[in-house]
Design a protein around this motif. Sequence first.
Motif, PDB file in Angstrom:
ATOM      1  N   ALA A  50       0.836  -1.214   0.000  1.00  0.00           N
ATOM      2  CA  ALA A  50       0.000   0.000   0.000  1.00  0.00           C
ATOM      3  C   ALA A  50       0.867   1.258   0.000  1.00  0.00           C
ATOM      4  O   ALA A  50       0.581   2.228  -0.720  1.00  0.00           O
ATOM      5  CB  ALA A  50      -0.929  -0.012   1.215  1.00  0.00           C
ATOM      6  N   TRP A  51       1.942   1.267   0.811  1.00  0.00           N
ATOM      7  CA  TRP A  51       2.836   2.432   0.899  1.00  0.00           C
ATOM      8  C   TRP A  51       3.494   2.704  -0.459  1.00  0.00           C
ATOM      9  O   TRP A  51       3.492   3.843  -0.946  1.00  0.00           O
ATOM     10  CB  TRP A  51       3.899   2.200   1.963  1.00  0.00           C
ATOM     11  N   GLU A  52       4.059   1.681  -1.067  1.00  0.00           N
ATOM     12  CA  GLU A  52       4.767   1.865  -2.336  1.00  0.00           C
ATOM     13  C   GLU A  52       3.816   2.282  -3.450  1.00  0.00           C
ATOM     14  O   GLU A  52       4.181   3.076  -4.322  1.00  0.00           O
ATOM     15  CB  GLU A  52       5.510   0.579  -2.720  1.00  0.00           C
ATOM     16  N   ASN A  53       2.592   1.784  -3.404  1.00  0.00           N
ATOM     17  CA  ASN A  53       1.607   2.173  -4.410  1.00  0.00           C
ATOM     18  C   ASN A  53       1.173   3.624  -4.222  1.00  0.00           C
ATOM     19  O   ASN A  53       1.102   4.395  -5.178  1.00  0.00           O
ATOM     20  CB  ASN A  53       0.404   1.230  -4.346  1.00  0.00           C
ATOM     21  N   ARG A  54       0.905   3.987  -2.971  1.00  0.00           N
ATOM     22  CA  ARG A  54       0.417   5.340  -2.675  1.00  0.00           C
ATOM     23  C   ARG A  54       1.508   6.404  -2.868  1.00  0.00           C
ATOM     24  O   ARG A  54       1.270   7.458  -3.443  1.00  0.00           O
ATOM     25  CB  ARG A  54      -0.107   5.371  -1.230  1.00  0.00           C
ATOM     26  N   GLN A  55       2.698   6.103  -2.383  1.00  0.00           N
ATOM     27  CA  GLN A  55       3.768   7.096  -2.401  1.00  0.00           C
ATOM     28  C   GLN A  55       4.512   7.146  -3.735  1.00  0.00           C
ATOM     29  O   GLN A  55       4.985   8.211  -4.136  1.00  0.00           O
ATOM     30  CB  GLN A  55       4.777   6.788  -1.282  1.00  0.00           C
ATOM     31  N   GLU A  59       3.605   5.006  -6.758  1.00  0.00           N
ATOM     32  CA  GLU A  59       2.893   4.420  -7.899  1.00  0.00           C
ATOM     33  C   GLU A  59       3.551   3.121  -8.356  1.00  0.00           C
ATOM     34  O   GLU A  59       3.612   2.807  -9.547  1.00  0.00           O
ATOM     35  CB  GLU A  59       2.818   5.425  -9.056  1.00  0.00           C
ATOM     36  N   LEU A  60       4.045   2.377  -7.383  1.00  0.00           N
ATOM     37  CA  LEU A  60       4.711   1.108  -7.664  1.00  0.00           C
ATOM     38  C   LEU A  60       3.752  -0.030  -7.313  1.00  0.00           C
ATOM     39  O   LEU A  60       3.239  -0.093  -6.199  1.00  0.00           O
ATOM     40  CB  LEU A  60       5.984   1.006  -6.820  1.00  0.00           C
ATOM     41  N   ASN A  61       3.510  -0.903  -8.268  1.00  0.00           N
ATOM     42  CA  ASN A  61       2.601  -2.029  -8.053  1.00  0.00           C
ATOM     43  C   ASN A  61       3.399  -3.287  -7.756  1.00  0.00           C
ATOM     44  O   ASN A  61       4.186  -3.754  -8.593  1.00  0.00           O
ATOM     45  CB  ASN A  61       1.728  -2.240  -9.296  1.00  0.00           C
ATOM     46  N   LEU A  62       3.209  -3.826  -6.555  1.00  0.00           N
ATOM     47  CA  LEU A  62       3.968  -4.986  -6.110  1.00  0.00           C
ATOM     48  C   LEU A  62       3.047  -6.104  -5.667  1.00  0.00           C
ATOM     49  O   LEU A  62       1.932  -5.852  -5.197  1.00  0.00           O
ATOM     50  CB  LEU A  62       4.873  -4.610  -4.929  1.00  0.00           C
ATOM     51  N   ASN A  63       3.532  -7.329  -5.792  1.00  0.00           N
ATOM     52  CA  ASN A  63       2.891  -8.492  -5.198  1.00  0.00           C
ATOM     53  C   ASN A  63       3.757  -8.993  -4.056  1.00  0.00           C
ATOM     54  O   ASN A  63       4.970  -8.741  -4.005  1.00  0.00           O
ATOM     55  CB  ASN A  63       2.719  -9.607  -6.235  1.00  0.00           C
ATOM     56  N   LYS A  64       3.150  -9.727  -3.167  1.00  0.00           N
ATOM     57  CA  LYS A  64       3.830 -10.234  -1.977  1.00  0.00           C
ATOM     58  C   LYS A  64       5.113 -10.992  -2.326  1.00  0.00           C
ATOM     59  O   LYS A  64       6.161 -10.786  -1.705  1.00  0.00           O
ATOM     60  CB  LYS A  64       2.870 -11.122  -1.189  1.00  0.00           C
TER      61      LYS A  64
END
Length: 388
Positions: free
Chosen positions: A74-79, A81-86
């Motif tokens: 959530a942090w990387e996406n919000r701050q 715009e990085l989309n990550l999977n576990k």
Amino acid sequence: MTNFDQPIDRLGTNSIKWDTILKTYNEKDLLPLWIADMDFKTPPAVLEAYQKLLNDGVLGYSDISDSLYQKIIAWENRQHELNLNKEEILFFSGVLAGITTAIQALTKPNDAILIHDPVYPPFATIITNNRRKLVRSRLIEKNHRFVIDFGDLEEKFNKQQVKLMILCNPHNPGGRVWSETELNQLGKLCKKYNVLVLSDEIHQDLVFAPKRMTSFFNAGENFSDFSIQFTSMTKTFNLAGIKNSLAFVKNKKLRDLLLNKQQENFQQEINTFGLVGMEAAYQAGEPWLNDLLSYLQSNIAFTLEYFRIHLPKAIVMEPEATYLLWIDFSAYGFSDSELEERFVHKGKVVLNTGVSYGSGGKQHMRLNVACPRSILEEGLKRIVLALN
């Protein structure tokens, strides 16, 4: 608002920043404006999480919770715009530990590895300690900011048969936030010459508006195929002593190689305090971070004005990120050793020597402004004393 003006006495706490100066320089009463940690209290939400952990009274082995993975995502996406999977997230004891492991996993002894010059000194140390060939590409200083010399970079990639590059974004010590255009051009060159990229993005959260950080993954099509990103909340939230970091690896082949080397080195166990602190910081640390960024910008503006008035011959790079200022003192005519001597023994103030960042750092110093204003102002007075 967080009170960053409150001085904190760190002497006698085994602080590398404050307590190793006497051993390093054999001089008393020195003021440290060097090593990159902050003289501010860690965010209250993190301290509360640690207090709960201590009150529970058990400090055993810890697993990585699913909720922590979700907070990182959530942090990387919000701050950023990085989309990550576990499964794309790996944990290390520090960014340098992760980069070292990647070098061991992805290159062989005598392979050429490129870094910029000037740049964070441990990059060079890691490369030579692991018996890889060190290649440097000099950054160009243009209008008091660093730009990449793409011509030199391509020549080095080609002639030196570079296998891997360590990128620093945002750049330490220059404070540049490399633009999407610059990163795209860099990535295309890396693709052309089959150069893997290790992108150290530990300062990713310390970027000053209106600048925006572009993660290397997002700078071009399929850049995640040949790159790994490293970061840590320890720089953002002043938790450097906790020793915890993240690697983002989307390419499964690279990820498997990195995981295998991590397990070979038995690096897969994660510090309990690192996990607890990371989850608390990413869950509730954003208001503190916003206050911090405002305070750092204020300290930077104060420092720039102070130099303009009192040391006009010095050229200060205004950073787009980080709390580190890169200063050119060449107009004062002192050698690197003379500069250090004057700062330490006349001014009684310690900055990082520029030459330690590479030949591009000659007659430069790196100044850390992440401290209460009263300490910063005293340090700036000492710098003036050292040079006048």
